[in-house]
Design an enzyme around this catalytic site. Sequence first.
Site, PDB file in Angstrom:
ATOM      1  N   ASP A  22       0.757  -1.119   0.063  1.00  0.00           N
ATOM      2  CA  ASP A  22       0.043   0.012  -0.005  1.00  0.00           C
ATOM      3  C   ASP A  22       0.941   1.242   0.064  1.00  0.00           C
ATOM      4  O   ASP A  22       2.276   0.892  -0.287  1.00  0.00           O
ATOM      5  CB  ASP A  22      -1.063   0.057   0.943  1.00  0.00           C
ATOM      6  CG  ASP A  22      -0.313   0.359   2.618  1.00  0.00           C
ATOM      7  OD1 ASP A  22       0.810   0.111   2.612  1.00  0.00           O
ATOM      8  OD2 ASP A  22      -1.015   0.528   3.695  1.00  0.00           O
ATOM      9  N   HIS A  51       7.386 -30.802  10.977  1.00  0.00           N
ATOM     10  CA  HIS A  51       6.839 -29.556  10.435  1.00  0.00           C
ATOM     11  C   HIS A  51       5.559 -29.743   9.461  1.00  0.00           C
ATOM     12  O   HIS A  51       4.950 -28.729   9.261  1.00  0.00           O
ATOM     13  CB  HIS A  51       7.916 -28.657  10.159  1.00  0.00           C
ATOM     14  CG  HIS A  51       8.918 -28.576  11.320  1.00  0.00           C
ATOM     15  ND1 HIS A  51       8.680 -27.918  12.532  1.00  0.00           N
ATOM     16  CD2 HIS A  51      10.238 -29.034  11.544  1.00  0.00           C
ATOM     17  CE1 HIS A  51       9.583 -28.038  13.409  1.00  0.00           C
ATOM     18  NE2 HIS A  51      10.571 -28.575  12.689  1.00  0.00           N
TER      19      HIS A  51
HETATM   20  C1  RB5 Z   1      -1.719   3.240   6.380  1.00  0.00           C
HETATM   21  O1  RB5 Z   1      -1.590   4.456   6.947  1.00  0.00           O
HETATM   22  C2  RB5 Z   1      -1.140   1.793   7.564  1.00  0.00           C
HETATM   23  O2  RB5 Z   1      -2.455   1.681   8.100  1.00  0.00           O
HETATM   24  C3  RB5 Z   1      -1.086   0.682   6.732  1.00  0.00           C
HETATM   25  O3  RB5 Z   1       0.171   0.877   5.817  1.00  0.00           O
HETATM   26  C4  RB5 Z   1      -0.658  -0.513   7.490  1.00  0.00           C
HETATM   27  O4  RB5 Z   1       0.376  -0.243   8.432  1.00  0.00           O
HETATM   28  C5  RB5 Z   1      -1.755  -1.399   8.019  1.00  0.00           C
HETATM   29  O5  RB5 Z   1      -1.489  -2.249   8.769  1.00  0.00           O
END
Ligand code: RB5
Length: 146
Positions: free
Chosen positions: A8, A133
């Site tokens: 992201d 495992h």
């Molecule tokens: C984005 O701000 C943040 O929440 C995301 O990158 C992540 O850390 C979520 O778990």
Amino acid sequence: MKIVLACDHGGFELKEAVKAHLEKKGYEINDIGVHDIKSVDYPDYGKKAAEMVAVGIAEKGIVICGTGIGISIAANKVKGARCALCTNEYMARMSIMHNDANMLALGNRVIGQGAALDIVDVWLSSEFEGGRHADRVNKLMEIENN
Ligand code: RB5
């Protein structure tokens, strides 16, 4: 080896660094984004990367967000994914040796870039031990069928 990369906006810089690092080493990278720091929702990217690993389009996946937490939770909700959030090389090694992780999650806001690239290298060069495992990993995957 085909590796899918996803992140992201919180993981963008580290994803770019991991991509350059792995391409230099000759890995075939499928970068499904993001490609800039515009705000997006990490579940969309964790899910898509995990689906690609689950169906075999990619052998392994590396997913990155700010902490690595959200995107690893998303990936682990996809049937067939075993995504390990690692903050050090020991965790990276064990996630393969004992858990046969097929996905690695990293937190761009948690660890430095040098440490992250070392984790990636250890993760990609470790091998599953099998044996007891394998029985445990099979039990893990059975949970998905219940
Ligand atoms: C984005 O701000 C943040 O929440 C995301 O990158 C992540 O850390 C979520 O778990």
